[in-house]
Design a protein around this motif. Structure first.
Motif, PDB file in Angstrom:
ATOM      1  N   LEU A 103       2.064   4.148  -7.729  1.00 46.77           N
ATOM      2  CA  LEU A 103       0.930   4.664  -8.493  1.00 46.77           C
ATOM      3  C   LEU A 103       0.649   6.142  -8.257  1.00 46.77           C
ATOM      4  N   ARG A 104       0.983   6.677  -7.084  1.00 50.06           N
ATOM      5  CA  ARG A 104       0.778   8.113  -6.885  1.00 50.06           C
ATOM      6  C   ARG A 104       1.637   8.640  -5.741  1.00 50.06           C
ATOM      7  N   TYR A 105       1.781   9.947  -5.739  1.00 48.30           N
ATOM      8  CA  TYR A 105       2.435  10.699  -4.667  1.00 48.30           C
ATOM      9  C   TYR A 105       1.361  11.553  -4.018  1.00 48.30           C
ATOM     10  N   GLU A 106       1.305  11.519  -2.691  1.00 48.88           N
ATOM     11  CA  GLU A 106       0.234  12.214  -1.978  1.00 48.88           C
ATOM     12  C   GLU A 106       0.199  13.705  -2.283  1.00 48.88           C
ATOM     13  N   GLY A 107       1.369  14.301  -2.528  1.00 48.26           N
ATOM     14  CA  GLY A 107       1.427  15.734  -2.788  1.00 48.26           C
ATOM     15  C   GLY A 107       1.006  16.138  -4.185  1.00 48.26           C
ATOM     16  N   SER A 167       0.813  -1.217   0.000  1.00 44.71           N
ATOM     17  CA  SER A 167       0.000   0.000   0.000  1.00 44.71           C
ATOM     18  C   SER A 167       0.847   1.267   0.000  1.00 44.71           C
ATOM     19  N   ARG A 168       1.976   1.262   0.734  1.00 44.41           N
ATOM     20  CA  ARG A 168       2.803   2.471   0.841  1.00 44.41           C
ATOM     21  C   ARG A 168       4.252   2.170   0.493  1.00 44.41           C
ATOM     22  N   LEU A 169       4.902   3.161  -0.104  1.00 41.78           N
ATOM     23  CA  LEU A 169       6.335   3.079  -0.346  1.00 41.78           C
ATOM     24  C   LEU A 169       7.053   3.497   0.929  1.00 41.78           C
ATOM     25  N   THR A 170       7.466   2.533   1.714  1.00 41.18           N
ATOM     26  CA  THR A 170       8.227   2.769   2.945  1.00 41.18           C
ATOM     27  C   THR A 170       9.408   1.808   2.976  1.00 41.18           C
ATOM     28  N   ILE A 174       1.234   1.442  -3.894  1.00 42.57           N
ATOM     29  CA  ILE A 174       0.100   2.286  -4.254  1.00 42.57           C
ATOM     30  C   ILE A 174       0.446   3.760  -4.119  1.00 42.57           C
ATOM     31  N   GLU A 175       1.131   4.149  -3.038  1.00 38.88           N
ATOM     32  CA  GLU A 175       1.378   5.589  -2.868  1.00 38.88           C
ATOM     33  C   GLU A 175       2.613   5.875  -2.035  1.00 38.88           C
ATOM     34  N   LEU A 176       3.181   7.039  -2.287  1.00 37.67           N
ATOM     35  CA  LEU A 176       4.216   7.635  -1.439  1.00 37.67           C
ATOM     36  C   LEU A 176       3.564   8.752  -0.653  1.00 37.67           C
ATOM     37  N   LYS A 177       3.591   8.641   0.666  1.00 38.46           N
ATOM     38  CA  LYS A 177       2.988   9.652   1.511  1.00 38.46           C
ATOM     39  C   LYS A 177       3.911  10.873   1.624  1.00 38.46           C
ATOM     40  N   GLU A 178       3.303  12.020   1.859  1.00 39.86           N
ATOM     41  CA  GLU A 178       4.063  13.263   2.020  1.00 39.86           C
ATOM     42  C   GLU A 178       5.078  13.143   3.156  1.00 39.86           C
ATOM     43  N   THR A 179       4.719  12.427   4.220  1.00 38.83           N
ATOM     44  CA  THR A 179       5.602  12.283   5.380  1.00 38.83           C
ATOM     45  C   THR A 179       6.829  11.425   5.091  1.00 38.83           C
ATOM     46  N   ASP A 180       6.820  10.707   3.971  1.00 44.51           N
ATOM     47  CA  ASP A 180       7.949   9.827   3.636  1.00 44.51           C
ATOM     48  C   ASP A 180       8.827  10.371   2.515  1.00 44.51           C
ATOM     49  N   LYS A 181       8.511  11.538   1.980  1.00 41.06           N
ATOM     50  CA  LYS A 181       9.177  11.994   0.762  1.00 41.06           C
ATOM     51  C   LYS A 181      10.647  12.365   0.954  1.00 41.06           C
TER      52      LYS A 181
END
Length: 322
Positions: free
Chosen positions: A190-194, A124-127, A159-166
């Motif tokens: 698939l997307r970047y939160e920002g 779900s997240r790129l971490t 699925i996404e890169l969160k702003e807090t992980d950029k």
């Protein structure tokens, strides 16, 4: 995206991407208050498998399930994978797990290793932790890698890169370990939160150089595409002054270039480099790369397909000093 245009099919490819993200958001909202979120991940995995099954040539098939190597005892553990792409025309289905309530994309199938062409893990997240988990799963084929299809590749879909992980360089550092995983070629975000308009592509490659003198741009891992300092000058030249900024240029007519804005970051350890790039054209680029990998076509092969690319309308830079 009114400031975009593209090749035939570009709107349809963006619609496919949007449908996956909409399904992800819908299921996430439905499971927010549940103590266990397993169904959340399984639902988006099934939706991605459904999309891929509709997209790839029909000589291939998609399933979730198990890769079965040729072994002579039952002591070896078999492992489950989120997405297995295999040769539909030649592969027997050793067994199927599921019941009548499962959709076709919700069933697990066991596929002999020699018919498996690609494997993907979905997160779900790129971490950093999710990268480590995906690479660990993909590395489980190492004991029977010689039995896999000659064109075998593997990767991860986030699925996404969160702003807090950029700004977490550790994510790229962890991805670098993919060089030790048999067949690992990278993957997709698939997307970047920002900025939910671009898609990220993860690439890993050997630079055949141990030089530490190279200038490596590592963060932030993503930026808003429309904020990139990429312009057309009054003289008609393309000007890029954004750190990490770039452009994909394609000849679309006589004496005419079309441009896809790009932002990318690189992490390097020794001779291994990881490149994470963001572009509105990258979803179709992932699809092109996947088809080429299934057929064993290198990047510069003239037979690589070309479709669905998204181009940006580049703003003209006005010289105020005149």
């Amino acid at each position: 995206m009114d400031n975009c245009y593209g090749q035939h099919g570009w709107k349809e490819f963006l619609r496919n991407r949007k449908d996956i993200l909409t399904e992800f958001d819908k299921v996430r909202e439905q499971t927010t208050n549940r103590p266990i979120h397993v169904a959340h991940g399984q639902a988006v995995e099934a939706y991605i498998r459904k999309w891929l099954a509709e997209f790839i040539p029909k000589k291939y098939a998609i399933t979730s399930g198990y890769i079965i190597p040729d072994l002579y005892d039952n002591s070896g553990k078999i492992y489950h994978y989120d997405i297995i792409i295999y040769n539909r025309l030649e592969a027997p289905i050793l067994w199927t797990e599921g019941n009548q309530d499962n959709s076709e994309q919700g069933k697990y199938r066991a596929i002999p290793a020699k018919h498996v062409v690609a494997v993907y893990e979905v997160k779900s997240r790129l971490t950093k932790d999710n990268v480590a988990d995906a690479l660990s799963k993909l590395d489980q084929t190492k004991d029977f890698s010689s039995q896999l299809n000659k064109n075998y590749t593997c990767g991860a879909i986030f699925i996404e890169l969160k702003e807090t992980d950029k700004n977490k360089e550790s994510i790229l550092k962890e991805l670098c370990k993919g060089a030790n995983v048999f067949g690992f070629s990278g993957g997709m975000v698939l997307r970047y939160e920002g900025d939910d308009t671009p898609t990220g592509i993860i690439s890993i490659f050997n630079t055949e150089s141990n030089s530490e003198a190279e200038s490596i741009h590592c963060k932030p891992l993503a930026k808003r595409i429309d904020d990139l300092k990429i312009y057309i000058t009054e003289e008609g030249n393309l000007e890029i002054t954004e750190p990490g900024g770039g452009a994909i240029m394609v000849v679309t007519a006589e004496n005419t270039w079309s441009v896809s804005k790009l932002y990318g970051v690189t992490y390097k350890e020794g001779s291994i480099s990881v490149y994470l790039s963001w572009s509105r054209s990258n979803f179709s680029e992932f699809c092109i790369n996947l088809l080429s990998a299934l057929e064993g076509l290198p990047y510069n092969d003239k037979n690589r397909p070309s479709f669905g690319r998204v181009f940006d309308k580049i703003e003209q830079k006005i010289n105020l000093s005149n």
